[in-house]
Design a protein around this motif. Structure first.
Motif, mmCIF file in Angstrom:
data_model
loop_
_atom_site.group_PDB
_atom_site.id
_atom_site.type_symbol
_atom_site.label_atom_id
_atom_site.label_comp_id
_atom_site.label_asym_id
_atom_site.label_seq_id
_atom_site.Cartn_x
_atom_site.Cartn_y
_atom_site.Cartn_z
ATOM 1 N N GLN A 88 -11.995 -16.102 29.704
ATOM 2 C CA GLN A 88 -12.433 -17.225 28.882
ATOM 3 C C GLN A 88 -11.803 -18.523 29.379
ATOM 4 O O GLN A 88 -10.737 -18.923 28.925
ATOM 5 C CB GLN A 88 -12.067 -16.996 27.419
ATOM 6 N N PRO A 89 -12.451 -19.215 30.309
ATOM 7 C CA PRO A 89 -11.936 -20.520 30.729
ATOM 8 C C PRO A 89 -12.386 -21.604 29.761
ATOM 9 O O PRO A 89 -13.455 -21.522 29.157
ATOM 10 C CB PRO A 89 -12.567 -20.720 32.109
ATOM 11 N N ASP A 90 -11.571 -22.623 29.615
ATOM 12 C CA ASP A 90 -11.926 -23.772 28.787
ATOM 13 C C ASP A 90 -12.980 -24.597 29.513
ATOM 14 O O ASP A 90 -13.048 -24.594 30.744
ATOM 15 C CB ASP A 90 -10.671 -24.614 28.517
ATOM 16 N N ALA A 91 -13.798 -25.319 28.755
ATOM 17 C CA ALA A 91 -14.852 -26.132 29.364
ATOM 18 C C ALA A 91 -14.273 -27.251 30.214
ATOM 19 O O ALA A 91 -14.895 -27.683 31.185
ATOM 20 C CB ALA A 91 -15.767 -26.707 28.287
ATOM 21 N N ALA A 92 -13.076 -27.726 29.872
ATOM 22 C CA ALA A 92 -12.464 -28.830 30.616
ATOM 23 C C ALA A 92 -11.510 -28.345 31.706
ATOM 24 O O ALA A 92 -10.839 -29.165 32.333
ATOM 25 C CB ALA A 92 -11.725 -29.749 29.644
ATOM 26 N N ALA A 93 -11.438 -27.045 31.931
ATOM 27 C CA ALA A 93 -10.540 -26.515 32.964
ATOM 28 C C ALA A 93 -11.075 -26.881 34.338
ATOM 29 O O ALA A 93 -12.282 -26.967 34.551
ATOM 30 C CB ALA A 93 -10.416 -24.998 32.826
ATOM 31 N N TYR A 114 -12.355 -26.539 37.958
ATOM 32 C CA TYR A 114 -13.151 -25.495 38.591
ATOM 33 C C TYR A 114 -12.357 -24.764 39.670
ATOM 34 O O TYR A 114 -12.487 -23.557 39.829
ATOM 35 C CB TYR A 114 -14.428 -26.089 39.188
ATOM 36 N N LEU A 115 -11.527 -25.495 40.397
ATOM 37 C CA LEU A 115 -10.751 -24.877 41.469
ATOM 38 C C LEU A 115 -9.824 -23.798 40.919
ATOM 39 O O LEU A 115 -9.726 -22.707 41.483
ATOM 40 C CB LEU A 115 -9.942 -25.942 42.215
ATOM 41 N N LEU A 116 -9.159 -24.074 39.804
ATOM 42 C CA LEU A 116 -8.255 -23.090 39.206
ATOM 43 C C LEU A 116 -9.039 -21.888 38.686
ATOM 44 O O LEU A 116 -8.612 -20.746 38.856
ATOM 45 C CB LEU A 116 -7.438 -23.731 38.085
ATOM 46 N N VAL A 117 -10.188 -22.145 38.060
ATOM 47 C CA VAL A 117 -11.022 -21.042 37.569
ATOM 48 C C VAL A 117 -11.473 -20.171 38.735
ATOM 49 O O VAL A 117 -11.433 -18.940 38.664
ATOM 50 C CB VAL A 117 -12.233 -21.594 36.783
ATOM 51 N N ASP A 118 -11.855 -20.798 39.837
ATOM 52 C CA ASP A 118 -12.283 -20.050 41.024
ATOM 53 C C ASP A 118 -11.139 -19.235 41.611
ATOM 54 O O ASP A 118 -11.330 -18.081 42.021
ATOM 55 C CB ASP A 118 -12.832 -21.035 42.059
ATOM 56 N N VAL A 125 -8.509 -18.043 40.003
ATOM 57 C CA VAL A 125 -8.197 -16.923 39.094
ATOM 58 C C VAL A 125 -9.262 -15.838 39.230
ATOM 59 O O VAL A 125 -8.945 -14.636 39.257
ATOM 60 C CB VAL A 125 -8.062 -17.433 37.645
ATOM 61 N N LEU A 126 -10.528 -16.236 39.334
ATOM 62 C CA LEU A 126 -11.579 -15.239 39.537
ATOM 63 C C LEU A 126 -11.398 -14.500 40.861
ATOM 64 O O LEU A 126 -11.651 -13.298 40.959
ATOM 65 C CB LEU A 126 -12.958 -15.900 39.490
ATOM 66 N N ALA A 127 -10.944 -15.204 41.892
ATOM 67 C CA ALA A 127 -10.676 -14.545 43.173
ATOM 68 C C ALA A 127 -9.520 -13.559 43.043
ATOM 69 O O ALA A 127 -9.562 -12.474 43.630
ATOM 70 C CB ALA A 127 -10.368 -15.594 44.238
ATOM 71 N N ASP A 128 -8.483 -13.921 42.276
ATOM 72 C CA ASP A 128 -7.377 -12.984 42.040
ATOM 73 C C ASP A 128 -7.856 -11.743 41.303
ATOM 74 O O ASP A 128 -7.432 -10.625 41.604
ATOM 75 C CB ASP A 128 -6.260 -13.667 41.255
ATOM 76 N N ILE A 129 -8.741 -11.940 40.326
ATOM 77 C CA ILE A 129 -9.275 -10.810 39.565
ATOM 78 C C ILE A 129 -10.096 -9.904 40.486
ATOM 79 O O ILE A 129 -9.980 -8.676 40.439
ATOM 80 C CB ILE A 129 -10.117 -11.325 38.380
ATOM 81 N N ARG A 130 -10.885 -10.505 41.340
ATOM 82 C CA ARG A 130 -11.710 -9.708 42.259
ATOM 83 C C ARG A 130 -10.845 -8.950 43.264
ATOM 84 O O ARG A 130 -11.087 -7.786 43.560
ATOM 85 C CB ARG A 130 -12.683 -10.622 42.990
ATOM 86 N N ARG A 131 -9.823 -9.631 43.811
ATOM 87 C CA ARG A 131 -8.942 -8.969 44.790
ATOM 88 C C ARG A 131 -8.167 -7.822 44.159
ATOM 89 O O ARG A 131 -7.811 -6.874 44.842
ATOM 90 C CB ARG A 131 -7.968 -9.985 45.377
ATOM 91 N N ALA A 132 -7.875 -7.941 42.865
ATOM 92 C CA ALA A 132 -7.142 -6.869 42.191
ATOM 93 C C ALA A 132 -7.999 -5.609 42.067
ATOM 94 O O ALA A 132 -7.460 -4.515 41.937
ATOM 95 C CB ALA A 132 -6.671 -7.338 40.814
#
Length: 144
Positions: free
Chosen positions: A108-113, A115-119, A121-128
């Motif tokens: 659940q990312p915030d709307a004002a977060a 994009y680079l940080l969201v990307d 974190v998603l890459a970390d989740i995928r690599r895990a």
């Protein structure tokens, strides 16, 4: 063949030789290089680190059913409500994947977060290796 000790007849032979003899310079540089190599200390010291079983356990408990990763507008990453950094997040993801049944991961990312940080974190989740990932909170954007 006869050798003559008579003086040379051209004027160029009377001028001194202007080329520098570099052989002694190279010899000195090689000796210095060998001395520097010999005097370099070998790095044999070690630092003893005691890793007890408590240091490996995650501080925030990993839920066996579902875990929530959130990203705030200020860039804080939260694991089940507790602020964590990316390294800790990767450790928690690894701990959740070591469970017998992989829990659901809700993102659940915030709307004002950013994009680079969201990307990232998603890459970390995928690599895990997370396979059960759900995005929550997207219903508020359906009328966008």
């Amino acid at each position: 063949m006869a050798l003559s000790f008579a003086e040379p007849r051209n004027a160029a032979a009377d001028t001194p030789m202007s080329d520098m003899n570099t052989t002694p310079l190279i010899d000195v540089m090689l000796v210095l290089l060998i001395m520097f190599i010999i005097t370099i200390p070998i790095q044999t010291h070690s630092v003893g680190v005691n890793l007890s079983a408590d240091a490996v356990k995650p501080l925030v408990p990993v839920d066996t059913v579902k875990n929530r990763v959130g990203i705030g507008a200020d860039g804080t990453i939260r694991w089940n409500g507790a602020a964590v950094d990316r390294l800790t997040l990767r450790r928690y993801l690894g701990a959740s994947l070591r469970l017998p049944v992989e829990p659901e991961l809700q993102f659940q990312p915030d709307a004002a977060a950013r994009y680079l940080l969201v990307d990232e974190v998603l890459a970390d989740i995928r690599r895990a290796g997370v396979t059960r990932l759900g995005f929550i909170g997207n219903e508020r954007y359906r009328d966008f």
